[in-house]
Design a protein around this motif. Structure first.
Motif, PDB file in Angstrom:
ATOM      1  N   TYR A   1       0.835  -1.205   0.000  1.00 37.82           N
ATOM      2  CA  TYR A   1       0.000   0.000   0.000  1.00 37.82           C
ATOM      3  C   TYR A   1       0.870   1.256   0.000  1.00 37.82           C
ATOM      4  O   TYR A   1       0.698   2.156  -0.828  1.00 37.82           O
TER       5      TYR A   1
ATOM      6  N   LYS B   1      -4.779   6.448 -12.106  1.00 39.78           N
ATOM      7  CA  LYS B   1      -5.859   5.458 -12.195  1.00 39.78           C
ATOM      8  C   LYS B   1      -5.329   4.055 -11.924  1.00 39.78           C
ATOM      9  O   LYS B   1      -5.988   3.242 -11.262  1.00 39.78           O
TER      10      LYS B   1
ATOM     11  N   SER C   1      -2.890   3.195 -10.017  1.00 43.70           N
ATOM     12  CA  SER C   1      -2.581   2.979  -8.605  1.00 43.70           C
ATOM     13  C   SER C   1      -3.827   2.547  -7.837  1.00 43.70           C
ATOM     14  O   SER C   1      -3.755   1.657  -6.978  1.00 43.70           O
ATOM     15  N   ILE C   2      -4.963   3.160  -8.149  1.00 42.69           N
ATOM     16  CA  ILE C   2      -6.215   2.778  -7.488  1.00 42.69           C
ATOM     17  C   ILE C   2      -6.579   1.340  -7.855  1.00 42.69           C
ATOM     18  O   ILE C   2      -6.936   0.525  -6.994  1.00 42.69           O
TER      19      ILE C   2
ATOM     20  N   LEU D   1      -4.225  -1.064  -6.018  1.00 46.78           N
ATOM     21  CA  LEU D   1      -4.547  -1.228  -4.606  1.00 46.78           C
ATOM     22  C   LEU D   1      -5.766  -2.127  -4.417  1.00 46.78           C
ATOM     23  O   LEU D   1      -5.791  -2.994  -3.527  1.00 46.78           O
ATOM     24  N   VAL D   2      -6.786  -1.922  -5.247  1.00 50.93           N
ATOM     25  CA  VAL D   2      -7.998  -2.746  -5.146  1.00 50.93           C
ATOM     26  C   VAL D   2      -7.680  -4.204  -5.474  1.00 50.93           C
ATOM     27  O   VAL D   2      -8.082  -5.130  -4.743  1.00 50.93           O
TER      28      VAL D   2
END
Length: 442
Positions: free
Chosen positions: A76, A118, A120-121, A124-125
């Protein structure tokens, strides 16, 4: 504790120290400090990630209620740090006019940064989903890659992260290599070169670990080989962060040396500047204060303050010319050539010190004349300009101010009296009250 564990603590402490050092400029700077803010976010993110890799922290987190939690937190924070560093790359290129030509590498960096935000999101998900679904976390691990070698779930999870990390490392390596080639300043070139080298290590790190994991799915390696590979690549990552932290700090250290030099110049000039500004209180923007107060006026940059002081001193000296005769300059030269300002005579003054000492005698004697009530008249002769640029002028004034502190008041009064007695005609007539005042003050 193994040498690798100790190195992990040291590199985490180093990155933390850099993050704390750069934090004030990042958090309390203005809009122009956007790039500092982005770089600080990178430092802070990687510092947090590196602490989760240290032995004590990773064991504590991995043995917590959420098994292998250190791995998830590390990824993270590293993902956020990578996004920050890509934002930094874009920020350093500055602004280009709308509709104007934008270099290809700048367009490329901006596109990557937009995609990275975008990605990176999504990363992470996806990491979160894979971590809690396909990764085998039945037993807490110490070395995640070595302990999970041959497991397809962990391999898929790590491949997602390494794809993001490797792509970002490649972009940074490319951009910083271009910047290194175009850097004009030596310290900047060295710093960028070290950061570029670190990113090439990062590319090698991610590629090698990804290949190892997927090959391990096909042919499970021995426990000793997997552990050895993990330790070697971890050592390479320690080297990576060492080069990155030091390389990114070199330009800032150069600015720090510049700031320290300015502070020393302020300390050197303060006494002379304050005396002159006391004599001409209408001259400065703000009334002169103590040295401690002047050094802590953070609202004005140190270089701008030094420039103001240099201009204030020059203007005050120009005004002092109207209170003394032309003969003060040769009298000051004679006083400087006789010996040191404390009265000791060594036959001849050092030529390097004679100029500043002459100027110091002239200023102190002229201040004596002005403070004794001498009326202003025509401007007296002075020496020609000693510097050709601002830095040279400041360096000269610091030497003058140093010599000024060694000139006793009674010796300056003697130099003034000698100049007045040598002044011809009308100047001698106006010299009487000045001589009397000088004697009274003596």
């Amino acid at each position: 504790m193994t040498p690798l564990d100790l190195a992990g603590y040291l590199i985490a402490a180093l990155m933390t120290a850099v993050a704390l050092w750069r934090m004030p400029a990042a958090l309390w700077g203005d809009e122009e400090d956007k790039r500092r803010r982005a770089l600080w976010g990178c430092y802070a993110g990687f510092a947090a990630a590196l602490w989760t890799k240290t032995r004590a922290v990773r064991i504590a987190l991995n043995d917590s209620a959420v098994t292998d939690l250190a791995v998830l937190i590390k990824h993270y924070t590293a993902t956020i740090a990578i996004l920050a560093i890509l934002s930094y790359i874009v920020a350093i290129y500055g602004q280009y006019p709308d509709g104007g030509a934008v270099p290809r590498h700048v367009r490329f960096a901006r596109t990557i940064q937009q995609v990275a935000a975008k990605a990176s999101i999504a990363t992470l998900v996806l990491l979160t989903v894979l971590f809690f679904t396909v990764v085998d976390r039945s037993v807490p691990s110490d070395r995640f890659v070595a302990d999970h070698a041959g497991q397809w779930g962990a391999t898929l999870y790590m491949s997602v992260f390494y794809l993001y990390l490797g792509a970002a490392s490649a972009v940074c390596a490319y951009q910083w290599a271009l910047a290194t080639a175009g850097a004009g300043l030596r310290h900047l070139r060295i710093g960028l070169g070290m950061m570029t080298f670190a990113m090439f290590i990062g590319v090698g790190y991610t590629v090698s670990r990804t290949l190892f994991l997927w090959v391990s799915v096909i042919d499970t390696p021995s426990e000793s080989f997997a552990l050895r590979f993990d330790e070697i690549t971890e050592a390479a990552q320690v080297v990576l962060f060492a080069f990155f932290a030091v390389g990114a700090s070199i330009p800032a250290l150069s600015k720090g040396r510049r700031r320290a030099k300015l502070w020393r110049a302020q300390a050197g000039l303060h006494g002379l500047w304050r005396e002159l500004m006391t004599a001409f209180p209408e001259q400065p923007f703000d009334p002169p204060a103590s040295l401690a107060r002047e050094l802590t006026r953070f609202g004005t940059p140190a270089d701008l303050r030094i420039d103001r002081w240099a201009a204030d001193i020059a203007d005050a000296v120009e005004k002092l010319r109207h209170y003394v005769p032309d003969t003060l300059l040769p009298a000051a030269k004679n006083a400087a050539s006789e010996g040191s300002a404390d009265g000791s005579v060594d036959g001849s003054a050092d030529s390097e010190k004679a100029g500043p000492l002459t100027e110091a005698y002239w200023i102190k004697a002229a201040l004596t004349a002005k403070n004794s009530g001498t009326p202003a008249s025509t401007a007296a002769a002075v020496e020609a300009q000693h510097a050709t640029d601002q830095d040279g002028e400041v360096a000269w004034l610091v030497r003058v101010a140093t010599a000024y502190r060694t000139v006793p008041q009674d010796r300056a009064a003697q130099v003034l009296a000698a100049a007045l007695s040598a002044a011809p005609g009308p100047s001698t007539a106006t010299a009487a009250p000045r001589t009397a005042s000088t004697e009274e003050t003596a």
